[in-house]
Scaffold this motif. Structure first.
Motif, short mmCIF file in Angstrom:
data_model
loop_
_atom_site.label_atom_id
_atom_site.label_comp_id
_atom_site.label_asym_id
_atom_site.label_seq_id
_atom_site.Cartn_x
_atom_site.Cartn_y
_atom_site.Cartn_z
N VAL A 874 65.64 85.56 26.17
CA VAL A 874 66.95 86.18 25.93
C VAL A 874 66.82 87.11 24.73
CG1 VAL A 874 69.36 85.81 25.38
CG2 VAL A 874 68.16 84.21 26.90
N VAL A 875 66.97 88.42 25.01
CA VAL A 875 66.83 89.45 23.99
C VAL A 875 68.07 90.34 24.04
CG1 VAL A 875 65.44 91.37 23.13
CG2 VAL A 875 64.31 89.40 24.21
N PHE A 876 68.64 90.64 22.89
CA PHE A 876 69.76 91.58 22.79
C PHE A 876 69.42 92.63 21.75
CE2 PHE A 876 72.04 87.70 24.20
CZ PHE A 876 72.66 88.22 25.33
N GLY A 877 69.62 93.90 22.08
CA GLY A 877 69.41 94.97 21.12
C GLY A 877 68.06 94.92 20.46
N GLY A 878 67.05 94.46 21.16
CA GLY A 878 65.71 94.37 20.63
C GLY A 878 65.45 93.11 19.84
N LEU A 879 66.47 92.25 19.66
CA LEU A 879 66.29 91.01 18.91
C LEU A 879 66.03 89.86 19.86
CD1 LEU A 879 69.08 91.19 16.16
CD2 LEU A 879 66.62 91.67 15.93
N ASP A 880 64.95 89.13 19.61
CA ASP A 880 64.57 88.00 20.45
C ASP A 880 65.23 86.74 19.90
OD1 ASP A 880 63.35 85.94 21.89
OD2 ASP A 880 61.39 86.93 21.87
N SER A 881 66.00 86.07 20.76
CA SER A 881 66.69 84.86 20.33
C SER A 881 65.77 83.67 20.20
CB SER A 881 67.80 84.52 21.34
OG SER A 881 67.22 84.13 22.58
N GLY A 882 64.54 83.77 20.77
CA GLY A 882 63.64 82.64 20.79
C GLY A 882 63.96 81.65 21.89
N VAL A 883 64.94 81.98 22.73
CA VAL A 883 65.38 81.08 23.80
C VAL A 883 64.88 81.63 25.14
CG1 VAL A 883 67.38 80.08 24.99
CG2 VAL A 883 67.40 80.39 22.49
N ALA A 884 64.30 80.74 25.94
CA ALA A 884 63.88 81.13 27.29
C ALA A 884 65.11 81.46 28.13
CB ALA A 884 63.07 80.01 27.94
N GLY A 932 72.11 77.63 23.12
CA GLY A 932 73.25 78.50 23.37
C GLY A 932 73.76 79.13 22.10
N ASP A 933 73.83 78.34 21.03
CA ASP A 933 74.28 78.90 19.75
C ASP A 933 73.33 79.99 19.27
OD1 ASP A 933 76.41 77.19 19.83
OD2 ASP A 933 75.51 75.71 18.44
N ALA A 934 72.06 79.79 19.45
CA ALA A 934 71.07 80.80 19.04
C ALA A 934 71.26 82.09 19.83
CB ALA A 934 69.65 80.26 19.24
N VAL A 935 71.59 81.96 21.10
CA VAL A 935 71.83 83.14 21.94
C VAL A 935 73.04 83.91 21.41
CG1 VAL A 935 72.59 83.89 24.24
CG2 VAL A 935 70.73 82.21 24.01
N VAL A 936 74.13 83.20 21.10
CA VAL A 936 75.34 83.87 20.63
C VAL A 936 75.07 84.53 19.27
CG1 VAL A 936 77.73 83.52 19.90
CG2 VAL A 936 76.84 82.32 21.92
N ARG A 937 74.35 83.83 18.37
CA ARG A 937 74.06 84.41 17.06
C ARG A 937 73.26 85.71 17.21
NH1 ARG A 937 72.86 79.06 15.63
NH2 ARG A 937 70.62 79.51 15.81
N THR A 938 72.30 85.71 18.12
CA THR A 938 71.49 86.92 18.33
C THR A 938 72.35 88.06 18.85
OG1 THR A 938 69.56 85.52 18.83
CG2 THR A 938 69.46 87.83 19.52
N ALA A 939 73.25 87.76 19.77
CA ALA A 939 74.13 88.80 20.32
C ALA A 939 74.97 89.41 19.21
CB ALA A 939 75.02 88.22 21.41
N ARG A 940 75.43 88.56 18.24
CA ARG A 940 76.25 89.08 17.13
C ARG A 940 75.44 89.97 16.20
NH1 ARG A 940 78.42 83.55 16.47
NH2 ARG A 940 80.45 83.45 17.52
N ARG A 941 74.19 89.60 15.95
CA ARG A 941 73.36 90.31 14.98
C ARG A 941 72.83 91.63 15.52
NH1 ARG A 941 68.68 86.80 14.26
NH2 ARG A 941 67.94 88.47 12.89
N ALA A 942 72.71 91.73 16.81
CA ALA A 942 72.05 92.89 17.41
C ALA A 942 72.91 94.15 17.30
CB ALA A 942 71.74 92.60 18.87
N SER A 943 72.22 95.29 17.33
CA SER A 943 72.88 96.60 17.37
C SER A 943 72.71 97.18 18.77
CB SER A 943 72.27 97.55 16.33
OG SER A 943 72.44 97.02 15.02
N TYR A 944 73.72 97.89 19.24
CA TYR A 944 73.70 98.40 20.62
C TYR A 944 74.08 99.87 20.64
CZ TYR A 944 74.24 93.38 21.42
OH TYR A 944 74.09 92.02 21.39
N VAL A 945 73.52 100.58 21.61
CA VAL A 945 74.02 101.93 21.88
C VAL A 945 75.23 101.81 22.78
CG1 VAL A 945 71.75 102.99 21.63
CG2 VAL A 945 72.47 102.17 23.87
N GLY A 946 75.97 102.91 22.94
CA GLY A 946 77.23 102.86 23.67
C GLY A 946 77.07 102.60 25.16
#
Length: 946
Positions: A874-884, A932-946
């Protein structure tokens, strides 16, 4: 199957149709037409739009291509159309008619006797070429294309005339400076000697001059016999390629034979002689004895009276007819000496001590007619004949004998080596003639086409319905292509009632009825044999009003699109359909036969003209911008059209642009496709109230009805939009702009810089109604997104699309490329940020070191049209959550579930979606709470294009 209509019934129906529609239309040549529009030369590509249909097309000459990929591809094909020697195409027709071929060499592949199945499809390519020339002429007005049409139609007219009459000798240069008989390969002509030629002789000498024109084994110089049991023959080549004489009263197993020691040189005169008597047989080649047998007990007297005495023909049906030169056939009732045989090398028999043959003496130096004088004193003239007799109707026109059509009527199973789709070939010839007539007004072309229709009606109307149903159901042999559509077009122009009756004789009822009932019976069927049937049914619906035809065609289309459609728009694997929704399971090196895409485009167009469902044009765009454009190689070639047959979709497939040595069905349709790219860019409402813009393609429409032009300027699909400018006078009409189904990132329209109100919906048409003035400018913007399309039977196997363009990986790897695309996905759901643009190469990107490029580029790079989607973490905005990235049993992953909610208005909306999905997956036990918490934290920290 409905019985053929009587002439009276058809005339009544024609009158009623004309009265009901209020039309008074004359077909070219003055024939009354039915209720279908007749296009004048240079107009629409075909009379394809019913008078009652809501839309009508424009002619190819009404739409001019602007600079861009279509113009570039077309330019390559126009070069081929200008450069290819049409006499090569005509060679097989002229040969079949026994005419001089002028030394032209048949195209090869499927268009010659040496091709697959002995060229049993020859002639089809000439029809395709005529259509290409007609389309090129209509599009460009270049007289070179008109000249080539006139050359071909003129030659085909001569061919038909030659086929109508008894064969006429074709003479060439013989030995001793005298003329000789020239037997053209493919003419199926032979010389028939009178009965009793051998006269029961107990000894015999045979002498002749031959100039082999081909290396075919078992072609006979002469064959005297009853059947395949009692005979004697002299062959140019046996199975070992050397001359052979044989005599038998008990079939091949009892042959007493003499075999030469070396092949006769091709294209050079050689003298052959055989002496037989007193138990000894001798074979001479050019005066030298090359074989002798002192135990040959059989003589002509032992064979008795024989039924047939042929020069150039064998009693074994599979043996070829002799091709080449033949002169000085002499037969004596004694054994000539070696010295006498030697004299025959230097002079005609009449000028030697042996004198002319006392049993038969044919100089074969006639230069006209079909009779050959006998100089033996018996006065037994010989006659030039065809092995198949002659056509059953004067309208017959083909590049092979009518026997192909005759044999089909008794066939119960498929054998394309014996009979290979003769009515398919007839369709291509008919279509080419009709297109030639439409483009140039050539009356001869219409006469030839009408004659073909008359011949087919005479041939088929006498057959029982059960026989027709059996014929059309035979794979390959019974394939008839789009002949029904072409015959309906012919009927529109000829007004001949039998032509409409003929079109209905091709009804394959079990298929029509099943599709009309929406029963999917396509599994196991040959795809291209059946697709064009339905375009014909649409035309039959126009002509007869029979609803089952149109219903069957619509239902059939939905069985193929999308259920048997690959991402590029193609269909079939190894030419056949498999079970519904099995796409990943049918990917092979022989997927997506190019003819299938061509015919599906024709069907989509025909259906849209009668039922403007945007889905038809969404498909049209998909197949045109991907398979059709990608099937044409991007380099010039005067000798080859360079078009694919199959487009393999296996990993690392390299496209083959010269399949099967050329001249295949797909190269034929490929020539047509590349000269009519503009045919569906615009349609008009039948009452002139609206203009449909179906495709965003650089082009200029001349709409004569309103006295305006509409010019599109765009680099689409590199440019994500188009600009349309109105020229000419004032006109009121609705401009209907197609909103592609993939245009989910927005579709914006301005007129003269001002936004047009309304909400365009993907998969519909957006309408702008006004009184248009010269200079009015419409700007359409439609941002592309990178998206994926999963195969229904394997969701992880996916095709990548940027707007309408399929992006293919260029890699020689032979396993599916594994790609992850969510890692840098935009809030809009666009997956493109995961790819890196290639500087200076529009629509080219890299991902994990692999270049991705548009399928439409006709290169020989190994490609991956499908990739294996792999999102292991699970990766958001280039950040890897460490979760499969967990998955459900159906293959849907957590990331799939998250991004299914795109587009997102903001980062907060995305995070909220992530939280909701995580909670659901934790509740289902597919994800731990800490993960799941790690996934949500990663989504919050990540930066996204529009």
């Amino acid at each position: 199957m409905a019985p053929p209509l009587s002439r009276r019934t058809l005339l009544q129906a024609t009158a009623l149709t004309a009265a009901a529609t209020g039309l008074n239309v004359s077909a070219p040549g003055g024939a009354a037409a039915t209720g279908l529009r007749i296009s004048t030369p240079g107009g629409a590509a075909a009379t394809e739009s019913a008078a009652t249909a809501p839309l009508r097309p424009f002619g190819l000459g009404d739409v001019t291509l602007g600079p861009g990929v279509f113009a570039d591809k077309r330019a390559l094909m126009l070069g081929h159309a200008r450069g290819y020697d049409v006499n090569r195409l005509l060679q097989v027709f002229r040969a079949n008619a026994g005419l001089d071929t002028g030394g032209a060499v048949a195209p090869g592949g499927w268009e010659g006797l040496d091709g697959e199945a002995n060229g049993n499809l020859r002639g089809h390519y000439t029809g395709h070429f005529l259509t290409m020339l007609a389309q090129a002429y209509a599009s460009t007005g270049e007289e070179v294309f008109g000249d080539r049409i006139r050359t071909m139609v003129g030659a085909l007219t001569q061919v038909r005339e030659a086929l109508r009459r008894d064969p006429v000798v074709l003479s060439g240069d013989g030995p001793f400076g005298r003329p000789a008989v020239e037997q053209v390969r493919g003419s199926y002509q032979y010389v028939d000697l009178p009965g009793g030629t051998l006269g029961g002789a107990t000894a015999v000498t045979l002498s002749t001059w031959v100039r082999p024109g081909h290396d075919a084994n078992w072609a006979r110089v002469l064959d005297f016999g009853d059947d395949t049991t009692r005979y004697l023959y002299l062959a140019v080549r046996n199975a070992s390629g050397v001359p052979r004489f044989a005599v038998t009263a008990s079939g091949p197993g009892g042959e007493q034979a003499l075999n030469g020691t070396a092949p006769l040189p091709r294209g050079r005169w050689s003298h052959l002689a055989v002496t037989l008597g007193d138990g000894t047989g001798t074979l001479y080649v050019d005066g030298t004895a090359v074989a002798r047998d002192t135990a040959m007990t059989l003589t002509p007297a032992a064979l008795g009276s024989l039924a047939d005495h042929w020069l150039g023909r064998s009693h074994f049906a599979a043996d070829p007819v002799f091709a080449g030169g033949l002169a000085e056939v002499q037969i004596w009732s004694r054994v000539l000496s070696a010295a006498e045989i030697g004299e025959l090398q230097k002079a005609r028999a009449a000028d030697t001590s042996a004198g002319p043959g006392d049993l038969a003496s044919y100089r074969l130096d006639e230069t006209s007619g079909s009779r050959f004088a006998d100089s033996s004193g018996h006065g037994a003239a010989a006659t030039l004949r065809r092995t198949w007799g002659g056509p059953s109707h004067p309208g017959f026109l083909a590049a092979y004998p009518e026997t192909q059509f005759v044999l089909l009527e008794s066939m119960t199973g498929s054998d394309y080596t014996r009979v290979w789709a003769p009515y398919y070939t007839a369709h291509k010839i008919l279509r080419g003639l009709l297109d030639a007539h439409l483009a140039t007004g050539n009356a001869r072309a219409l006469d030839l086409a009408s004659g073909l229709g008359d011949w087919m009606y005479a041939r088929l109307s006498r057959l029982p319905a059960a026989t027709l149903q059996r014929m059309w159901g035979i794979f390959s042999s019974g394939e008839y292509g789009g002949i029904v559509e072409a015959i309906c077009d012919l009927h529109d122009r000829s007004g001949t009632p039998e032509h409409l009756a003929l079109a209905r004789l091709f009804d394959l009822d079990r298929l029509i009825d099943a599709c009309a009932a929406d029963s999917d019976v396509l599994d196991g069927l040959h795809a291209n044999q059946h697709i064009p049937i339905f375009t014909g049914l649409v035309r039959l619906y126009d002509a007869t009003g029979e609803q089952r035809y149109l219903t069957a065609a619509k239902n059939f289309w939905r069985m193929v699109v999308p259920h048997r459609m690959y991402g590029i728009g193609g269909t079939s694997t190894g030419e056949f359909w498999k079970a519904r929704d099995v796409i990943a399971g049918t990917v092979s090196g022989a997927t997506a036969e190019t003819c299938c895409a061509y015919n599906l485009l024709k069907l989509s167009r025909a259906l849209f003209l009668r039922d403007p469902d945007p889905a038809y044009m969404d498909y049209y765009e998909r197949a045109l911008y991907n398979q059709v454009l990608g099937s044409k190689q991007d380099r010039p070639d005067a000798e080859k059209p360079l078009v694919t047959y199959f487009i393999g979709l296996t990993p690392g497939h390299v496209r083959d642009y010269t399949p099967k040595q050329g001249t295949t069905c797909c190269e034929g349709t490929g020539m047509e496709s590349a000269t009519k790219y503009q045919d569906s860019v615009y349609f008009a409402a039948a009452d002139g109230s609206a203009l449909y813009v179906n495709l965003y393609s650089p082009s200029t429409l001349t709409w004569a009805e309103h006295g305006v032009t509409v010019t599109q300027r765009t680099a689409f699909p590199v440019e994500q939009g188009s600009t349309l400018t109105v020229g000419g006078g004032r006109a009121s009409f609705a401009l209907r702009l197609r909103v592609p189904a993939w245009a989910t990132a927005g579709f914006r329209v301005t007129v003269n810089g001002r936004a047009v109100e309304g909400t365009p919906v993907p998969g519909t048409y957006f309408t702008v109604s006004r009184t248009w003035r010269a200079g009015d400018t419409v700007r359409v913007s439609m941002p592309f997104r990178l998206r994926t399309e999963s195969t229904p039977d394997d969701p992880s196997l996916q095709a990548l699309f940027h707007g309408p363009v399929n992006l293919v990986g260029r890699s020689s790897a032979t396993t599916y490329l594994e790609v992850g695309l969510y890692g840098n996905a935009a809030l809009s759901g666009d997956l493109l940020p995961s790819l890196t643009p290639v500087s200076g190469s529009p629509l080219h990107y890299t991902l994990n070191g692999t270049e991705f490029a548009p399928f439409l580029e006709g290169t020989e790079d190994p490609t991956h049209a499908y990739v294996r989607r792999s999102e292991p973490r699970v990766v958001f905005g280039g950040l890897d959550s460490g979760v499969a990235n967990p998955a459900r049993p159906d293959g849907t992953t957590l990331l799939d579930a998250v991004w299914a909610g795109a587009p997102f208005r903001s980062k907060g909306a995305l995070v909220a979606r992530v939280g909701k999905v995580v909670d659901a997956w934790v509740a289902d036990g597919r994800l731990g709470r800490a993960e799941g918490d790690a996934v949500v934290r990663t989504a919050r920290r990540a930066s996204y294009v529009g």
